[in-house]
Each structure stands twice: as structure tokens, then as C-alpha cells.
Design an enzyme around this catalytic site. Structure first.
Site, PDB file in Angstrom:
ATOM      1  N   GLU A 100     -18.077  -3.319  -4.474  1.00 52.51           N
ATOM      2  CA  GLU A 100     -17.170  -2.164  -4.586  1.00 52.51           C
ATOM      3  C   GLU A 100     -17.861  -0.870  -4.159  1.00 52.51           C
ATOM      4  O   GLU A 100     -17.241   0.000  -3.552  1.00 52.51           O
ATOM      5  CB  GLU A 100     -16.628  -2.039  -6.017  1.00 52.51           C
ATOM      6  CG  GLU A 100     -15.646  -3.127  -6.396  1.00 52.51           C
ATOM      7  CD  GLU A 100     -14.464  -3.244  -5.435  1.00 52.51           C
ATOM      8  OE1 GLU A 100     -13.952  -2.201  -4.995  1.00 52.51           O
ATOM      9  OE2 GLU A 100     -14.088  -4.374  -5.088  1.00 52.51           O
ATOM     10  N   CYS A 156      -0.279  -1.764   5.285  1.00 51.48           N
ATOM     11  CA  CYS A 156       0.073  -0.336   5.239  1.00 51.48           C
ATOM     12  C   CYS A 156      -1.112   0.477   5.744  1.00 51.48           C
ATOM     13  O   CYS A 156      -1.706   1.271   5.021  1.00 51.48           O
ATOM     14  CB  CYS A 156       0.455   0.067   3.813  1.00 51.48           C
ATOM     15  SG  CYS A 156       1.270   1.663   3.746  1.00 51.48           S
ATOM     16  N   CYS A 213       5.238  -2.359   8.898  1.00 49.94           N
ATOM     17  CA  CYS A 213       6.324  -2.256   7.915  1.00 49.94           C
ATOM     18  C   CYS A 213       7.246  -3.477   7.952  1.00 49.94           C
ATOM     19  O   CYS A 213       7.774  -3.882   6.921  1.00 49.94           O
ATOM     20  CB  CYS A 213       7.130  -0.992   8.144  1.00 49.94           C
ATOM     21  SG  CYS A 213       6.142   0.497   7.959  1.00 49.94           S
ATOM     22  N   CYS A 242       6.006  -6.069   5.670  1.00 54.89           N
ATOM     23  CA  CYS A 242       5.528  -5.572   4.372  1.00 54.89           C
ATOM     24  C   CYS A 242       6.449  -6.026   3.231  1.00 54.89           C
ATOM     25  O   CYS A 242       7.666  -5.827   3.293  1.00 54.89           O
ATOM     26  CB  CYS A 242       5.467  -4.047   4.420  1.00 54.89           C
ATOM     27  SG  CYS A 242       4.980  -3.337   2.838  1.00 54.89           S
ATOM     28  N   CYS A 275      10.723   0.872   0.007  1.00 58.21           N
ATOM     29  CA  CYS A 275       9.773   1.915   0.436  1.00 58.21           C
ATOM     30  C   CYS A 275      10.536   3.153   0.915  1.00 58.21           C
ATOM     31  O   CYS A 275      11.315   3.087   1.878  1.00 58.21           O
ATOM     32  CB  CYS A 275       8.885   1.373   1.552  1.00 58.21           C
ATOM     33  SG  CYS A 275       7.773   2.624   2.220  1.00 58.21           S
TER      34      CYS A 275
HETATM   35  S1  SF4 Z   1       7.077  -0.446   4.327  1.00 56.66           S
HETATM   36 FE1  SF4 Z   1       6.167   1.274   3.246  1.00 56.66          FE
HETATM   37  S2  SF4 Z   1       4.549   0.386   2.002  1.00 56.66           S
HETATM   38 FE2  SF4 Z   1       5.125  -1.123   3.541  1.00 56.66          FE
HETATM   39  S3  SF4 Z   1       3.743  -0.831   5.274  1.00 56.66           S
HETATM   40 FE3  SF4 Z   1       5.548   0.383   5.674  1.00 56.66          FE
HETATM   41  S4  SF4 Z   1       5.068   2.367   4.834  1.00 56.66           S
HETATM   42 FE4  SF4 Z   1       3.598   0.975   3.940  1.00 56.66          FE
END
Ligand code: SF4
Length: 352
Positions: A35, A194, A201, A204, A210
Site C-alpha cells: 500500500e 473509471c 463507462c 462499468c 452514475c
Molecule cells: S459510468 Fe461513472 S463510475 Fe462508471 S466509469 Fe463512467 S464515470 Fe466512472
């Protein structure tokens, strides 16, 4: 469990990273080293350093018993050397105060030198399954976008809001079993989906809720740091040549490059030969100037002018903080990146 945590945990199991060298252990020492190395440093850069470090210092006791010089030699090239110094200092404290037993809770871990709230929480979540929130740079990016939060995340007000969100989203049921996967999920999502540029996205798992995605604000979040130009400084590094050896000096700690071995430095407006004679007692003649190089620290930029000088009639003395050695041996010491570049340039250009 919150939908957010559940979604991320399921995503991590299928799409997250599972074979990094510091995964698959709950040894707090191994997790702590990883870390700390991962702070401000990319995973691929960290991996070889982490493996060499753990091989040399497999536990807290070995790290505490090593000299700071040995620790910094293994850290050489990874940058942000205060991290290496603080790891060593913390290992000594743990040996002294609790006979090598690593602290068991995030709040105690955060008291160790060089460990902030988020790093302490990550260690406690991975090692002990403690229910505590992380908020590193990648996670801040995910949350600012997911919640559509404006304001630079380094500002107190924005950061406080992000911590509040981070705590509110933690797994609630079976938290101890879920915390390691949830924490890894947040890190993985920030690192591989992200991302700062061109986030994925469409792949995601958080996309349906989001706010940045829904409002087409992904590219503008997180809000950038209000820019102040970095001040710049200039300096001269002296390469003092005595037969096939050069002089290195150990920097005092704390301070920039504290504990590392560096070429002697002098103000740019003082003649090099005069400086060597008056401040170091060394007679010399200037041979040549090397091309200047730039190095950026977090709070200023440094332009370095290296100068090669031939030493005349200098008694070759070794002290605890000054050594004469060949370039090959110098490259094996804990030296800052610009010094390494200068020494490599010297050898590759046959100037030495
Ligand atoms: S949808 Fe939102 S959380 Fe997901 S990658 Fe895109 S910006 Fe990031």
C-alpha cells in the site's frame, strides 16, 4: 448490503484483479509495504520493487534491523523517498513498542509514520476485514463522478463530503468477509474502468446510477486543482573526478533526497573551482559542462547543470557522509533519479 457494495463485489469477482503479488495474503506487513509503494505509483512500476523488498525484508523484524541505507538502496528509482524512510522508522517503532506485532485497527495503523487515513483503512480491510472506508486518488475520482460532485477533491469541504459518501457505501452485512473484496473492487474500478482519461463507462457496473454519465459530465470530473505555476530553481551538480572515482555526499535527513547519495551541489552563480576550493578544500580544474536536465518535485521544478571537474592534489578521504567510488559502484547505491541519469550519460557518452 447496499446495492452499490453488492454490485462492486460481484463485479470484482468476475472482472477485478486477482493475481497481483500482494493479493492472497492477510499478512498486514506485506499489505502495508504494498500500500505504501502504491501511493502515487503505478502497479506495474511497483511490482519488481515490491518483490525485491519482500525478498530482502520478509518481515517487520528484518526491516527494522536493516540500515536505512540498505532500505533506500532498494527504494532507489521508486521516488518519494520519504515513504521508504517512514517504512523503516515505523518498523523500528513497531519492534520497540509491541515486539513486532502490527497494529490491529485502522485508527492505530494511522498513527504510524507515513500512513494516512486511507492507507490505514486499506491495510485494516485487507488484513483484518475491518469495516472502514478508503479514499485514495482513484476512489475520489470514482465517487466525484458517480455522485456528480464538483469542487477539487483536495479541498477540505469536498474531501469531507467524499469521506461521508465513502463511509455511507460500505458493506453492512457480513462486512468482515466482504471488506477485502469491496476495497479491492473500488481500487480496481478506479484503476481499470473509471480511469482519468477515456473511462470505460459502457463496461462499468456503476453506470446505471452514475450522475456524471447521465449528465454527460464525465470529462469534467473530478474538478481539477486550481493551478498555480510551480516555482523553478536552478542548481549545479559537481562531478568531481579523481582518477576513475567520483565524490558522492549523503544528504541529511529530513530534506529533499534525505539519506540518499548525491553529487555535491553548489549555487549556480558561484564559480565551481572557487566553490570546491573554499567550501570543500579541493583544488580542481573544470573539464566540461554536461547538458542540463530538469526534475519536477511536487512543489517546485529544478533545473540541474552538471559540471565535470578534474581534482588536483586532494587527499582522498572517506567520511561517513562523503565517499569516493567508481561510477559502477555509485550506480548501486541509493541515488536520486537525476544523479543516476547524469552518471549514465557520463558513461554512455565516453566523457569519463
Ligand atoms: S459510468 Fe461513472 S463510475 Fe462508471 S466509469 Fe463512467 S464515470 Fe466512472
Amino acid at each position: 448490503m447496499s446495492t452499490f457494495a453488492n454490485t462492486l463485489i460481484e463485479w470484482q469477482k468476475q472482472h477485478g484483479r486477482h493475481s497481483l503479488p500482494w493479493q492472497g495474503t492477510n499478512d498486514p506487513y506485506a499489505i502495508w509495504v504494498a500500500e505504501v509503494m502504491l501511493q502515487q505509483t503505478q502497479v506495474m512500476t511497483v511490482i519488481p520493487y515490491y518483490q525485491r523488498f519482500l525478498e530482502a525484508f520478509p518481515d517487520i523484524e528484518c526491516l527494522a534491523e536493516a540500515s536505512l541505507n540498505t532500505v533506500l538502496t532498494l527504494w532507489s528509482g521508486l521516488g518519494y523517498y520519504s515513504r521508504g524512510r517512514n517504512l523503516h522508522k515505523a518498523a523500528c517503532l513497531i519492534m520497540e513498542r509491541s515486539q513486532g506485532r502490527f497494529p490491529q485497527h485502522a485508527a492505530e495503523i494511522a498513527q504510524l509514520p507515513g500512513i494516512g487515513r486511507s492507507t490505514a483503512a486499506a491495510i485494516a480491510a485487507f488484513a483484518y476485514g475491518e469495516r472502514c472506508a478508503i479514499l485514495d486518488g482513484n476512489v475520489k475520482r470514482v465517487f466525484t463522478r458517480y455522485f456528480g460532485i464538483t469542487g477539487y477533491p483536495g479541498e477540505k469541504k469536498t474531501e469531507a463530503l467524499l469521506w461521508q459518501k465513502a463511509e455511507g457505501l460500505l458493506p453492512q452485512e457480513n462486512a468482515q468477509q466482504q471488506m477485502a473484496t469491496y476495497t479491492q473492487a473500488l481500487m480496481d474500478l478506479g484503476a481499470i474502468v473509471c480511469t482519468r482519461h477515456q473511462p470505460k463507462c459502457l463496461n462499468c457496473p456503476l453506470q446505471p446510477d452514475c450522475i456524471a454519465f447521465a449528465e454527460n459530465r464525465v470529462a469534467s470530473l473530478p474538478t481539477s486543482k486550481p493551478r498555480k505555476p510551480l516555482p523553478s530553481k536552478e542548481t549545479t551538480f559537481l562531478i568531481l573526478r579523481n582518477q576513475d572515482e567520483i565524490l558522492l555526499e549523503q544528504r541529511s535527513s529530513p530534506g529533499i533526497w534525505g539519506g540518499l547519495w548525491c553529487l555535491p551541489e553548489k549555487p549556480i552563480d558561484i564559480n565551481s573551482q572557487t566553490y570546491c576550493k573554499q567550501c570543500m578544500g579541493i583544488e580542481s580544474v573544470t573539464i566540461s559542462s554536461l547538458p542540463p536536465l530538469n526534475h519536477t518535485f511536487t512543489h517546485f521544478k529544478l533545473r540541474i547543470h552538471p559540471q565535470l571537474l578534474q581534482v588536483i592534489n586532494y587527499p582522498r578521504k572517506k567520511t561517513a557522509t562523503k565517499i569516493w567510488l567508481t561510477i559502477d559502484r555509485a550506480l548501486q547505491l541509493a541515488i536520486p533519479v537525476p544523479v543516476r541519469k547524469i552518471l549514465l550519460e557520463l558513461t554512455s557518452s565516453n566523457r569519463f
